[in-house]
Design a protein around this motif. Structure first.
Motif: not given
Length: 421
Positions: A168, A183, A186, A189-190, A235
């Motif tokens: 991210s 965003t 990102a 990806s978490c 993020v």
């Protein structure tokens, strides 16, 4: 119809009873040019057949062409079945991506229904239903069978929850308008791994499905604890927004963990529920896909006016970024597993078994959309417009399923060729 009646009348079945009935009811015995033996009967039938063959043939042809039916009806039915069966099979095998695409298309076409569904909190209800279904279909014996491959599973969990979220930081370096696309990817990806597609693809690839299921379950449970803090540190700090991690954690527990426990409890307490879920796993999977499609439908409906302002080239670029994200996750996991298998030498090593490797590659390289949608719902617009955050992640979710489906098909074909050889 006339030809059919003439055929039936002139060529009755050659049985004693039927022949006697025909003789007594239609032709007087004094006019019959035979004495009653079988040879005379057959010669008389041949005589009648030659006499009336032309009218019968003409009449039957006329009836077939005149009513527009006849042989054409079975052919038309066969033609219909030729395309109906493949179409229904395609829809059944690709129900999830089709449902997601349908939700987005319906939200763009008619946002009124989506805004009405949002007013009655159907997005939260759908998320609750998805995890109840996940709990109902969760088998305890499959989770226990993954204990032997725990080193591979441990690596998969670390990769899902700790290593891959750091991508991210790289994603946030990109500049794209609207910034919510970046965003959203990102945040994506978490996330922990997918709830169903990773396990399903592992089974199709002949991998360790028990290990895949264990990683799916544990990563989503631990993700409830870790995801809020990952978003807050990786993020939100990058966009200058503070996320209430504790509040987000409590909300995820109520919307994800509680329904998962309820579904699992229903399965364990009621034998009928377990039997129903095992018999109807395909149906429950379709129901989960429909519930999941409500999320993009509502989010796109709410943000339709903003989405129409986005240039197609920009959205296409966001889709490409989603593809690159999945390829990066896959390449990272493949490289890490290759290094670990080199270190842990031996045929008994869990990293040397192809079933375990395929399970980790497929599960650890995918990110889940329902948890991402639940997180975006709880953010309340703190990181941007919800619809713009979710839209590129829907494309990324579809891309990873499509890419891994082709990969699994290639693996399956290779294994089949080796077995044939």
């Amino acid at each position: 119809m006339a030809g059919t009646l003439q055929i039936l009348f002139l060529n009755p079945p050659v049985t004693g009873n039927s022949l006697s009935r025909c003789r007594s009811s239609h032709l007087p015995t004094t006019h019959l040019p035979f004495s009653g033996n079988c040879n005379s009967i057959f010669s008389y039938r041949l005589h009648l057949g030659s006499k009336f063959s032309s009218p019968v043939r003409a009449s039957s042809q006329h009836s077939t062409k005149g009513n527009g039916c006849g042989d054409n009806l079975p052919r038309a039915t066969a033609k219909n079945s030729d395309w109906v069966k493949p179409l229904s099979g395609f829809v059944s095998n690709n129900f999830l991506p089709l449902a997601l695409i349908g939700g987005v298309a319906l939200g763009l076409a008619n946002p009124t229904l989506g805004c009405l569904a949002d007013r009655y909190y159907l997005s939260k209800i759908s998320t609750f239903g998805i995890f109840i279904i996940s709990g109902i279909t969760l088998r305890s014996d499959e989770v226990g069978a993954a204990a032997e491959a725990w080193p591979v599973g441990l690596f998969g969990l670390v990769s899902i929850l700790f290593f891959t979220p750091f991508l991210s930081k790289i994603i946030l370096l990109l500049k794209l308008q609207p910034q919510e696309f970046v965003t959203g990817l990102a945040i994506f990806s978490c996330m922990p791994t997918t709830l169903s597609s990773g396990v399903a693809l592992t089974r199709l690839a002949g991998g360790n499905s028990a290990l895949a299921l264990a990683m799916t379950l544990i990563s989503n449970l631990l993700g409830i604890l870790i995801v809020p803090f990952s978003i807050s540190k990786l993020v939100a700090s990058g966009v200058g927004v503070s996320v209430p991690a504790e509040q987000l954690f409590r909300s995820l527990v109520l919307t994800l963990l509680v329904p998962l426990i309820i579904g699992k409890a229903l399965r364990e307490c009621f034998k009928g529920v377990a039997e129903f879920s095992d018999r109807n796993r395909k149906l429950l999977s379709m129901m989960s896909a429909l519930l999941l499609s409500l999320a993009p439908f509502i989010q796109v409906s709410r943000s339709r006016s903003l989405l129409l302002l986005v240039k197609p080239a920009v959205f296409l670029l966001a889709v490409v970024l989603g593809v690159l994200l999945h390829l990066s996750l896959f390449a990272f996991n493949a490289l890490a597993i290759s290094l670990l298998s080199t270190i842990s030498v031996g045929s008994e090593s869990s990293f040397s078994k192809k079933q375990n490797i395929s399970a980790v590659l497929l599960v650890a390289s995918q990110k889940t959309l329902p948890v991402m949608v639940a997180v975006v719902e709880q953010l309340g617009g703190a990181l941007g417009e919800s619809g713009l955050l979710v839209l590129p992640c829907i494309a990324a979710h579809l891309n990873q399923i499509i890419f891994d489906s082709f990969l699994v098909n290639a693996w399956f074909q290779k294994v089949h060729e080796l077995k044939s050889a």
